[in-house]
Design a protein around this motif. Structure first.
Motif, PDB file in Angstrom:
ATOM      1  N   ASP A 148      50.322  40.959  43.242  1.00 47.88           N
ATOM      2  CA  ASP A 148      49.005  41.590  43.064  1.00 47.88           C
ATOM      3  C   ASP A 148      48.008  41.046  44.075  1.00 47.88           C
ATOM      4  OD1 ASP A 148      49.405  43.246  40.836  1.00 47.88           O
ATOM      5  OD2 ASP A 148      49.373  41.500  39.514  1.00 47.88           O
ATOM      6  N   LYS A 149      48.062  39.720  44.228  1.00 41.90           N
ATOM      7  CA  LYS A 149      47.018  39.083  45.016  1.00 41.90           C
ATOM      8  C   LYS A 149      47.183  39.318  46.510  1.00 41.90           C
ATOM      9  CE  LYS A 149      45.929  35.304  41.891  1.00 41.90           C
ATOM     10  NZ  LYS A 149      46.295  33.943  41.539  1.00 41.90           N
ATOM     11  N   TYR A 150      48.435  39.269  46.972  1.00 40.79           N
ATOM     12  CA  TYR A 150      48.603  39.209  48.417  1.00 40.79           C
ATOM     13  C   TYR A 150      49.517  40.268  49.016  1.00 40.79           C
ATOM     14  CZ  TYR A 150      46.649  34.715  47.333  1.00 40.79           C
ATOM     15  OH  TYR A 150      45.854  33.732  46.867  1.00 40.79           O
ATOM     16  N   ILE A 204      36.078  28.712  40.535  1.00 41.46           N
ATOM     17  CA  ILE A 204      36.470  28.356  39.180  1.00 41.46           C
ATOM     18  C   ILE A 204      36.809  29.648  38.445  1.00 41.46           C
ATOM     19  CG2 ILE A 204      35.747  27.266  37.011  1.00 41.46           C
ATOM     20  CD1 ILE A 204      34.132  26.193  40.240  1.00 41.46           C
ATOM     21  N   ASP A 205      38.001  29.652  37.844  1.00 43.09           N
ATOM     22  CA  ASP A 205      38.495  30.853  37.181  1.00 43.09           C
ATOM     23  C   ASP A 205      38.390  30.696  35.668  1.00 43.09           C
ATOM     24  OD1 ASP A 205      39.054  31.570  39.756  1.00 43.09           O
ATOM     25  OD2 ASP A 205      41.243  31.498  39.543  1.00 43.09           O
ATOM     26  N   PHE A 206      37.826  31.717  35.064  1.00 39.56           N
ATOM     27  CA  PHE A 206      37.592  31.688  33.619  1.00 39.56           C
ATOM     28  C   PHE A 206      38.444  32.725  32.913  1.00 39.56           C
ATOM     29  CE2 PHE A 206      33.894  29.957  35.635  1.00 39.56           C
ATOM     30  CZ  PHE A 206      33.496  28.932  34.801  1.00 39.56           C
ATOM     31  N   VAL A 213      37.488  27.641  30.639  1.00 39.29           N
ATOM     32  CA  VAL A 213      37.712  27.315  32.050  1.00 39.29           C
ATOM     33  C   VAL A 213      39.224  27.283  32.233  1.00 39.29           C
ATOM     34  CG1 VAL A 213      37.443  25.609  33.888  1.00 39.29           C
ATOM     35  CG2 VAL A 213      35.628  25.888  32.181  1.00 39.29           C
ATOM     36  N   ASN A 214      39.754  28.143  33.091  1.00 41.78           N
ATOM     37  CA  ASN A 214      41.207  28.166  33.286  1.00 41.78           C
ATOM     38  C   ASN A 214      41.639  27.202  34.383  1.00 41.78           C
ATOM     39  OD1 ASN A 214      43.944  28.890  33.223  1.00 41.78           O
ATOM     40  ND2 ASN A 214      43.602  30.494  34.754  1.00 41.78           N
ATOM     41  N   GLU A 215      41.051  27.334  35.547  1.00 45.83           N
ATOM     42  CA  GLU A 215      41.472  26.456  36.635  1.00 45.83           C
ATOM     43  C   GLU A 215      40.431  26.437  37.735  1.00 45.83           C
ATOM     44  OE1 GLU A 215      44.513  27.541  39.294  1.00 45.83           O
ATOM     45  OE2 GLU A 215      44.143  29.681  39.193  1.00 45.83           O
ATOM     46  N   ILE A 216      40.578  25.444  38.610  1.00 45.56           N
ATOM     47  CA  ILE A 216      39.715  25.388  39.784  1.00 45.56           C
ATOM     48  C   ILE A 216      40.594  25.499  41.018  1.00 45.56           C
ATOM     49  CG2 ILE A 216      39.784  22.841  39.906  1.00 45.56           C
ATOM     50  CD1 ILE A 216      36.759  23.083  40.815  1.00 45.56           C
TER      51      ILE A 216
HETATM   52 MG   LIG Z   1      44.691  31.419  38.918  1.00 43.37          MG
END
Ligand SMILES: [Mg+2]
Ligand SMILES: Nc1ncnc2c1ncn2[C@@H]1O[C@H](COP(=O)(O)OP(=O)(O)O)[C@@H](O)[C@H]1O
Length: 393
Positions: free
Chosen positions: A262-264, A316-318, A329-332
């Motif tokens: 999906d991302k890349y 920062i991903d929520f 807060v999921n990850e940084i």
């Molecule tokens: Mg992530």
């Protein structure tokens, strides 16, 4: 005589599953650095950790034939000489033409384990060259989803409870069932781009998921799965004394879990045919959020950034649980894909300005470090005293 330019070594690639993503991020960054003020020095790190320099490294199209590209570049090493850090050709010798240039500041645009996790930062620190972004500890913490959670939890931030396993063991499944039940999410503690991540709704799936994750990391994290998930990301720019939040984005997954593909891979293709990476992921900017929620997320983002002692730009991903509205807060990402430039444009910071601020932050940290005493000019051993072969009493 023109003004002296600041030489910026842009380091990218490396021995990471996100090697190609790093190339995309770095080429974008190099294309956006203000060349009136800075001289871009591209330094590509191969998957074997060899360093190469060459102007061709700035053209994304040339990466299709990686072997040919590398063959046209110069193998290089960084050395310290006369109080400076220099990029020199390797192998050297009489006719190598001397150093390529001195390096004033390094800009690591790398993603993933072995590079974003403090390893490259430690190398740059040992070279004693100022560098953009998080220091060694913050980089390492940011890469380890477990350690990150522990620190954030201690500081009162909302993070999902988790279990961490360091050895594959049949007991792991039982421990997960006792603590969480199903469904759960299984992930390697230290990877990115959704590599090795899966959801498990029962013991068999969990076993598979654990085996899968252990193939990518020696440490695996299990946490409850949010079934009605909404994801929001927010970037932060600054340091311990001052940090600001960007616009929020909502990334959209076509799969259950936002995958590497999906991302890349599926992401929109630019005219040159090269994927634009994170910047082209299906996303909404600004994310549709009530103003209070947007502000809450921005505050949590800045708080997370500063609690983890970050520097430069991080994303920062929520996760929002639509069932009860809770925010986690999921990850940084201490070196976010595309350096998250697309989240700064909506708040009036263009990509060249973002890069300029990042370089300024690196130089600011260097000035602060110079005020701290790290070593003494006198050799204590030269003063004699109780340093006998038996050691100090
Ligand atoms: Mg992530
Ligand atoms: N607890 C969870 N519940 C539901 N989905 C999750 C959970 N944790 C992660 N995911 C999904 O997996 C994706 C990747 O997980 P993440 O922790 O962000 O790892 P990565 O470093 O690979 O991006 C997230 O973007 C989200 O879609």
């Amino acid at each position: 005589m023109g003004i002296m330019k600041i030489n910026v070594a842009v380091l990218f690639g490396g021995k990471s599953v996100e090697h190609e993503v790093s190339i995309i991020s770095a080429v974008q960054a190099m294309a956006n650095i203000d060349t009136e003020k800075y001289r871009v020095v591209p330094v590509y790190i191969t998957k074997d950790n060899e360093f190469y320099y060459g102007e061709d490294l700035r053209d994304i199209r040339l990466y299709r034939n990686l072997k040919g590209l590398v063959a046209r570049c110069r193998r290089v090493v960084f050395i310290r000489e006369k109080g400076r850090v220099r990029l020199v050709k390797y192998p050297g010798g009489l006719f190598s033409g001397g150093p390529i240039c001195d390096i004033d500041v390094a800009l690591p645009v790398v993603h993933g384990t072995n590079v974003e996790d403090g390893a490259l930062q430690g190398y740059l620190k040992t070279l004693d060259v100022p560098f953009v972004g998080c220091n060694v500890l913050a980089s390492a913490v940011g890469m380890d989803k477990y350690v990150m959670k522990i620190l954030l939890k201690e500081a009162g931030f909302p993070v999902l409870d988790c279990l961490r396993f360091t050895v594959p063991d049949p007991e792991n499944v039982k421990k997960v069932e006792a603590k969480f039940g199903y469904p759960v999410i299984v992930k390697p503690v230290n990877l990115g781009s959704s590599v090795g991540i899966s959801k498990a709704a029962g013991p068999e799936e969990l076993e598979h998921a654990l085996t899968d994750a252990f193939a990518f990391s020696d440490k695996v994290l299990v946490e409850p799965a949010i079934t009605q998930l909404r994801e929001i990301n927010c970037a932060v720019l600054g340091d311990a004394s001052e940090a600001i939040a960007s616009e929020c984005e909502e990334p959209f997954a076509t799969d259950q879990i936002l995958s590497y593909k999906d991302k890349y891979v599926d992401g929109g293709k630019s005219k040159s045919g090269a994927s634009k990476g994170m910047a082209s992921l299906k996303r909404q900017i600004p994310a549709e959020l009530p103003p209070e929620l947007r502000q809450r997320i921005q505050e949590l983002a800045v708080g997370t950034f500063q609690t983890l002692d970050c520097n430069g730009v991080a994303r920062i991903d929520f996760m929002i649980d639509k069932a009860d509205g809770s925010v986690w807060v999921n990850e940084i990402n201490t070196i976010p894909g595309s350096l998250a430039f697309y989240l700064w444009q909506p708040v009036g910071i263009k990509y060249p300005d973002l890069l300029e601020r990042l370089i300024a932050l690196a130089l600011k940290r260097r000035r602060k470090e110079e005020e701290i005493t790290y070593s003494f000019d006198t050799n204590i051993l030269s003063m004699g005293g109780p340093f006998g072969s038996k050691g100090r009493k």
